[in-house]
Design an enzyme around this catalytic site. Sequence first.
Site, PDB file in Angstrom:
ATOM      1  N   TYR A 121      26.683  -6.192   7.310  1.00 31.46           N
ATOM      2  CA  TYR A 121      26.321  -7.428   7.446  1.00 31.46           C
ATOM      3  C   TYR A 121      26.952  -8.468   6.791  1.00 31.46           C
ATOM      4  O   TYR A 121      27.238  -9.563   7.517  1.00 31.46           O
ATOM      5  CB  TYR A 121      24.617  -7.191   6.861  1.00 31.46           C
ATOM      6  CG  TYR A 121      24.162  -8.639   6.747  1.00 31.46           C
ATOM      7  CD1 TYR A 121      23.813  -9.452   7.851  1.00 31.46           C
ATOM      8  CD2 TYR A 121      24.133  -9.325   5.469  1.00 31.46           C
ATOM      9  CE1 TYR A 121      23.328 -10.937   7.907  1.00 31.46           C
ATOM     10  CE2 TYR A 121      23.630 -10.512   5.228  1.00 31.46           C
ATOM     11  CZ  TYR A 121      23.213 -11.213   6.203  1.00 31.46           C
ATOM     12  OH  TYR A 121      22.652 -12.573   6.095  1.00 31.46           O
TER      13      TYR A 121
ATOM     14  N   TRP B  56      18.415 -15.063  -0.184  1.00 38.05           N
ATOM     15  CA  TRP B  56      17.238 -14.876  -0.370  1.00 38.05           C
ATOM     16  C   TRP B  56      16.177 -15.869   0.278  1.00 38.05           C
ATOM     17  O   TRP B  56      15.024 -16.346  -0.065  1.00 38.05           O
ATOM     18  CB  TRP B  56      16.716 -14.700  -1.778  1.00 38.05           C
ATOM     19  CG  TRP B  56      17.564 -13.440  -2.579  1.00 38.05           C
ATOM     20  CD1 TRP B  56      18.519 -12.847  -2.237  1.00 38.05           C
ATOM     21  CD2 TRP B  56      17.187 -12.921  -3.891  1.00 38.05           C
ATOM     22  NE1 TRP B  56      19.159 -12.161  -3.089  1.00 38.05           N
ATOM     23  CE2 TRP B  56      17.871 -12.037  -4.144  1.00 38.05           C
ATOM     24  CE3 TRP B  56      16.099 -13.162  -4.636  1.00 38.05           C
ATOM     25  CZ2 TRP B  56      18.044 -11.261  -5.277  1.00 38.05           C
ATOM     26  CZ3 TRP B  56      16.042 -12.129  -5.815  1.00 38.05           C
ATOM     27  CH2 TRP B  56      16.851 -11.422  -6.166  1.00 38.05           C
TER      28      TRP B  56
ATOM     29  N   THR C  63      26.068 -16.338   3.900  1.00 40.80           N
ATOM     30  CA  THR C  63      25.071 -15.657   2.996  1.00 40.80           C
ATOM     31  C   THR C  63      25.792 -15.201   1.565  1.00 40.80           C
ATOM     32  O   THR C  63      27.105 -15.034   1.636  1.00 40.80           O
ATOM     33  CB  THR C  63      24.823 -14.228   3.589  1.00 40.80           C
ATOM     34  OG1 THR C  63      24.017 -13.483   2.872  1.00 40.80           O
ATOM     35  CG2 THR C  63      25.858 -13.440   4.299  1.00 40.80           C
TER      36      THR C  63
ATOM     37  N   GLN D  22      13.329 -18.580  11.170  1.00 40.74           N
ATOM     38  CA  GLN D  22      12.749 -19.190  10.318  1.00 40.74           C
ATOM     39  C   GLN D  22      13.723 -20.518   9.955  1.00 40.74           C
ATOM     40  O   GLN D  22      13.069 -21.365   9.486  1.00 40.74           O
ATOM     41  CB  GLN D  22      12.404 -18.513   8.974  1.00 40.74           C
ATOM     42  CG  GLN D  22      13.869 -17.875   8.310  1.00 40.74           C
ATOM     43  CD  GLN D  22      13.116 -17.126   6.945  1.00 40.74           C
ATOM     44  OE1 GLN D  22      12.301 -17.556   6.298  1.00 40.74           O
ATOM     45  NE2 GLN D  22      13.940 -16.246   6.377  1.00 40.74           N
TER      46      GLN D  22
ATOM     47  N   ALA E 106      21.448 -15.719  14.079  1.00 42.05           N
ATOM     48  CA  ALA E 106      22.177 -14.649  12.979  1.00 42.05           C
ATOM     49  C   ALA E 106      21.502 -13.485  13.211  1.00 42.05           C
ATOM     50  O   ALA E 106      20.183 -13.385  13.686  1.00 42.05           O
ATOM     51  CB  ALA E 106      22.059 -15.138  11.648  1.00 42.05           C
ATOM     52  N   TYR E 107      22.344 -12.439  12.958  1.00 41.56           N
ATOM     53  CA  TYR E 107      21.743 -11.188  12.963  1.00 41.56           C
ATOM     54  C   TYR E 107      21.355 -10.600  11.223  1.00 41.56           C
ATOM     55  O   TYR E 107      22.320 -11.085  10.825  1.00 41.56           O
ATOM     56  CB  TYR E 107      23.009 -10.187  13.659  1.00 41.56           C
ATOM     57  CG  TYR E 107      22.225  -8.695  13.594  1.00 41.56           C
ATOM     58  CD1 TYR E 107      21.736  -7.914  14.686  1.00 41.56           C
ATOM     59  CD2 TYR E 107      22.434  -7.662  12.213  1.00 41.56           C
ATOM     60  CE1 TYR E 107      21.301  -6.342  14.352  1.00 41.56           C
ATOM     61  CE2 TYR E 107      21.974  -6.544  12.036  1.00 41.56           C
ATOM     62  CZ  TYR E 107      21.420  -5.978  13.415  1.00 41.56           C
ATOM     63  OH  TYR E 107      20.977  -4.526  13.202  1.00 41.56           O
ATOM     64  N   THR E 108      20.242 -10.551  11.018  1.00 46.35           N
ATOM     65  CA  THR E 108      20.047 -10.615   9.697  1.00 46.35           C
ATOM     66  C   THR E 108      19.385  -9.158   9.002  1.00 46.35           C
ATOM     67  O   THR E 108      18.925  -8.945   7.930  1.00 46.35           O
ATOM     68  CB  THR E 108      18.974 -11.518   9.141  1.00 46.35           C
ATOM     69  OG1 THR E 108      17.686 -11.552  10.057  1.00 46.35           O
ATOM     70  CG2 THR E 108      19.721 -13.101   9.477  1.00 46.35           C
TER      71      THR E 108
END
Length: 287
Positions: free
Chosen positions: A126, A151, A102, A11, A61-63
């Site tokens: 994470y 978020w 994050t 995104q 990224a791994y989210t």
Amino acid sequence: MKILVTGAKGQLGQTIAGLAQNYPSFDFDFKSSSELDITNAEAVKALFASKSYDYCINCAAYTKVDLAEQEIDLARKVNSIGPKNLAAQCKLHDVVLLHISTDFVFDGFLNEPYREKDIARPLGFYGDSKYKGERYIAENLPEHFIFRTSWLYSEYGHNFLKTMIKLGDEKEELSIVYDQLGTPTYTEDLVEVMLHIIELGSTAYGVYHYSNEGVASWYDFAKEIFDVSSTNVRLKPILSAAYPTPAKRPKYSVLDKSKIKGTFGIAIPHWRDSLKKAVGALKKESV
């Protein structure tokens, strides 16, 4: 100005692509994960050897926060080793790296907005993998900007906004957690700030916190989504204990934005105002 954008199908990457026409002096090179696997050091090395860049914006990224508790190695590769590979090549080729991190690097016990200098204590794999990525960059490349955000949502990809809109069309009642506090952040706002910093040619490198203004629970966020989108859904506020997840989440992860506002002289929109823009953009897409 030549800018490499990794993770182009996520995104954030799609948001940059959507705004690219507003920056005619920027020459973007978008690479999806299938086109550039940042966990592959040789692939990263080959790309930087074949093309010249001024900046690299790492959106790869791994989210999957909960799945990271099982897929520990994959999360570590993408969120820790990948940034390390990019930092190594950025250093070798004099490229400035912009990296997104994050609020999950914090444990949420502070109960006041987190500043950049506050100690990182991730609760899960994470957050831990993202923090290790931060450290690899900081240790290997002085010319970096790390943006901790929270978020994230947009009209692109998978996120809380789009999930709520979908569920609102399918269900009459939803139970939403109300005892986790943070700040929803519209990707367009974050991207505009990053591109503004590139435009400035700033050398004020380091870690910065960026989210929209204001504070919300997931319940507040969901209620505002349904109000703004005129969706009729009954919302039931529940405690986190009533909705157990594999990964622990910080109960309070509001970010202090004083540093980024003071350094770059920016004004940050309130999350409710940005949500209206995002819902409007979603409605245009569905027409």
